[in-house]
Motif scaffolding. Structure first.
Motif, mmCIF file in Angstrom:
data_model
loop_
_atom_site.group_PDB
_atom_site.id
_atom_site.type_symbol
_atom_site.label_atom_id
_atom_site.label_comp_id
_atom_site.label_asym_id
_atom_site.label_seq_id
_atom_site.Cartn_x
_atom_site.Cartn_y
_atom_site.Cartn_z
ATOM 1 N N LEU A 5 -2.720 6.786 5.453
ATOM 2 C CA LEU A 5 -3.339 5.711 4.663
ATOM 3 C C LEU A 5 -4.323 4.918 5.522
ATOM 4 O O LEU A 5 -5.441 4.600 5.096
ATOM 5 C CB LEU A 5 -2.265 4.761 4.117
ATOM 6 N N LEU A 6 -3.877 4.606 6.716
ATOM 7 C CA LEU A 6 -4.718 3.814 7.628
ATOM 8 C C LEU A 6 -6.025 4.532 7.936
ATOM 9 O O LEU A 6 -7.103 3.933 7.957
ATOM 10 C CB LEU A 6 -3.937 3.537 8.915
ATOM 11 N N LEU A 63 0.828 -1.206 0.000
ATOM 12 C CA LEU A 63 0.000 0.000 0.000
ATOM 13 C C LEU A 63 0.869 1.265 0.000
ATOM 14 O O LEU A 63 0.483 2.300 -0.550
ATOM 15 C CB LEU A 63 -0.927 -0.008 1.217
ATOM 16 N N VAL A 72 -3.905 -5.908 5.306
ATOM 17 C CA VAL A 72 -3.262 -4.729 4.711
ATOM 18 C C VAL A 72 -1.770 -4.728 5.042
ATOM 19 O O VAL A 72 -1.390 -4.858 6.210
ATOM 20 C CB VAL A 72 -3.910 -3.422 5.227
ATOM 21 N N GLU A 79 -7.504 6.722 6.058
ATOM 22 C CA GLU A 79 -8.329 6.850 4.849
ATOM 23 C C GLU A 79 -8.998 5.536 4.440
ATOM 24 O O GLU A 79 -9.972 5.540 3.696
ATOM 25 C CB GLU A 79 -7.472 7.367 3.677
ATOM 26 N N LEU A 80 -8.474 4.412 4.912
ATOM 27 C CA LEU A 80 -9.015 3.097 4.476
ATOM 28 C C LEU A 80 -10.490 2.949 4.858
ATOM 29 O O LEU A 80 -11.330 2.655 4.040
ATOM 30 C CB LEU A 80 -8.204 1.949 5.080
ATOM 31 N N GLN A 81 -10.789 3.124 6.142
ATOM 32 C CA GLN A 81 -12.170 3.085 6.650
ATOM 33 C C GLN A 81 -13.041 2.002 6.012
ATOM 34 O O GLN A 81 -13.828 2.263 5.120
ATOM 35 C CB GLN A 81 -12.847 4.448 6.457
ATOM 36 N N PRO A 82 -12.922 0.745 6.499
ATOM 37 C CA PRO A 82 -13.746 -0.341 5.948
ATOM 38 C C PRO A 82 -15.197 -0.227 6.384
ATOM 39 O O PRO A 82 -15.543 0.555 7.271
ATOM 40 C CB PRO A 82 -13.086 -1.581 6.540
ATOM 41 N N VAL A 142 -5.908 5.837 -2.025
ATOM 42 C CA VAL A 142 -6.502 4.738 -1.277
ATOM 43 C C VAL A 142 -8.027 4.863 -1.213
ATOM 44 O O VAL A 142 -8.743 3.870 -1.081
ATOM 45 C CB VAL A 142 -5.875 4.646 0.135
ATOM 46 N N LYS A 143 -8.537 6.097 -1.325
ATOM 47 C CA LYS A 143 -9.989 6.302 -1.300
ATOM 48 C C LYS A 143 -10.676 5.632 -2.488
ATOM 49 O O LYS A 143 -11.854 5.268 -2.414
ATOM 50 C CB LYS A 143 -10.306 7.796 -1.303
ATOM 51 N N LEU A 184 -13.345 0.948 0.209
ATOM 52 C CA LEU A 184 -13.552 -0.137 1.171
ATOM 53 C C LEU A 184 -14.863 0.040 1.934
ATOM 54 O O LEU A 184 -15.523 -0.944 2.276
ATOM 55 C CB LEU A 184 -12.396 -0.175 2.173
#
Length: 501
Positions: free
Chosen positions: A489-490, A450, A475, A492-495, A459-460, A464
């Motif tokens: 990055l972490l 990543l 990840v 922005e991931l927001q699963p 990453v958006k 996710l």
């Protein structure tokens, strides 16, 4: 019902409902309404082979019966089988017979009752040395209650259970593998077209487990689901009894060549278990062109010397082919002949360096398992042609440096073990990370590298938070970005909230 109510009104009672099968809640509600006129100290005891039946009744305390210990088995057996003049010789062979029962009370009782009237030592010896189920009395007595459970299954569940006769005795059956093998044979059906067939497979597995067709469940520390199970020897014998050699196991050791008997030419599902320094039996290359499943089980470090091109030529009707840990070094271009193949397991073959482009002609393929194939350099450029692929299992394939462009067409994937973001520039050959927004059916998903993204905002584009089916996410932040960027990055991931692991 009215008569029962009158008899127990105001009285304390114990009601025993033995061997309950019905899962119809209305039947129970009608009876419960009648029982309410009894004393509050009353109790109802239910015995059942079906956990769902107990759940419908709403039992407050479940007691699951396990197998008997060896001492308990011997105590039961000796009461039934030994006679006044029994010698130490009979006791010694009797204990060996009891071991064959593997803790199942029904088998102990049946064999004890059978041997009670056999006073010749040779008769006991015959029981010990034979396949127990060749004895007609035992087969009838032990299989009869199993048949009751079997006949209660739906037609598709019956097929799923019988299929397990292919595995060798005491084999550790992986739940996920079994479900994918069922899927490859077309056994998983659902009236709900929107429901994933993998979820149907999960329900089938649980249904068979609740009926005690499986046992010895193992779980991984990080997972709440069952990882593997086994079948009791007697249940396994029962499954083989049902399939009449349609499912078969061959065990090969270092003692020499074996040959599949001509009476087994109708075998459709075959496991070959290779032990020690044995080689793959060459006689298989000339047998049974109508095989639907072939699972080769090898010990770690074994090289069975499989001639894969011959195997492919012979078994063009295969739907499932498992060659896990078979020391295979090359996949021949002839793999394209297996046009019916839906399940291909090549995992743990660490010497495979590439997959041929012809593999991408297997349009029916649902599962491709290349886990721990550590030397595969890249995936075939035409992998997007595998339009029915649902599971790409590619964990621990660390030498793969990028994902081919055509992968973006596989939006029906339920498992994508690792999507690799490259640190180099492969241009038009590489699948862009933004294509992942279209992979909406994913249940298991991993991203590697990543930190190689050009910009944190990229990453958006994976979106996710829109993947509501996603249950497991891996990840890896490896790449060019620094610690601060990785933290961004972490964030922005927001699963999606449905994520479990």
């Amino acid at each position: 019902m009215q008569n029962i109510g009158q008899q127990i009104e105001g009285k304390k009672f114990l009601l025993v409902l033995d061997d309950v099968w019905t899962e119809n809640r209305r039947n129970w509600d009608n009876l419960k309404h009648t029982l309410m006129c009894g004393s509050l100290e009353s109790r109802v005891l239910v015995t059942t082979r079906k956990e769902n039946a107990a759940n419908v009744i709403g039992t407050t305390n479940k007691i699951s019966l396990g197998i008997l210990s060896e001492d308990e088995c011997w105590s039961l057996f000796s009461q039934l089988a030994l006679f006044e003049t029994t010698t130490n010789e009979f006791e010694e062979i009797g204990r060996k017979i009891v071991k064959k029962c593997k803790g199942l009370p029904l088998a102990v009782k049946t064999l004890g009752s059978l041997l009670r009237f056999k006073r010749e030592f040779k008769e006991w010896e015959n029981v010990l040395e034979s396949e127990i189920w060749e004895l007609e009395e035992v087969e009838q007595e032990v299989f009869r209650p199993l048949l009751l459970s079997y006949y209660d299954l739906s037609p598709t569940l019956k097929k799923c259970f019988s299929y397990c006769a292919m595995f060798s005795k005491d084999y550790e059956i992986e739940r996920e593998q079994l479900i994918k093998l069922w899927m490859a044979q077309g056994y998983l059906k659902s009236k709900d077209s929107k429901k994933d067939i993998e979820l149907v497979g999960e329900e089938y597995f649980k249904s068979l487990a609740m009926r005690s067709f499986f046992q010895d469940f193992e779980k991984e520390e990080s997972n709440i689901d069952v990882f593997s199970c086994k079948m009791h020897d007697i249940v396994h014998d029962f499954a083989q009894f049902l399939t009449q050699n349609e499912c078969y196991t061959i065990e090969v050791d270092g003692r020499g060549e074996i040959e599949l008997e001509s009476s087994h030419d109708k075998v459709r599902h075959l496991m070959i278990k290779i032990q020690g320094g044995a080689s793959f039996p060459s006689s298989i290359y000339t047998k049974n062109t109508f095989l639907r499943s072939l699972v080769v089980d090898c010990n770690y470090g074994t090289d069975p010397k499989i001639v894969l091109s011959k195997l492919i030529d012979q078994f063009t009707c295969l739907r499932s082919l498992s060659l896990r840990q078979c020391s295979i070094e090359e996949i021949p271009v002839e793999i394209k002949k297996l046009i019916h193949l839906r399940y291909l397991d090549l995992s743990w073959n660490k010497n495979i360096k590439e997959l041929p482009e012809t593999l991408c002609g297997l349009y029916n393929l649902q599962t491709l398992d290349i886990r721990y194939c550590e030397n595969i350099k890249k995936l075939p450029q035409g992998i997007g042609n595998l339009i029915n692929l649902r599971h790409l299992l590619n964990w621990r394939t660390d030498s793969i440096s990028y994902m081919p462009k055509s992968l973006e067409r596989l939006t029906g994937l339920r498992t994508l073990g690792r999507f690799v973001i490259s640190e180099g520039n492969y241009g038009s050959e590489e699948c862009p990370v933004e294509c992942l927004k279209n992979f909406k059916h994913l249940r298991e998903f991993g991203i590697k590298g990543l930190g190689n993204l050009r910009d944190v905002a990229e990453v958006k584009r994976i979106e996710l938070n829109n993947k509501k089916n996603l249950r497991e996410l891996y990840v890896d932040f490896e790449g060019r970005m620094n610690e601060e960027q990785n933290q961004q990055l972490l964030e922005e991931l927001q699963p999606h909230p449905n994520l479990e692991m």
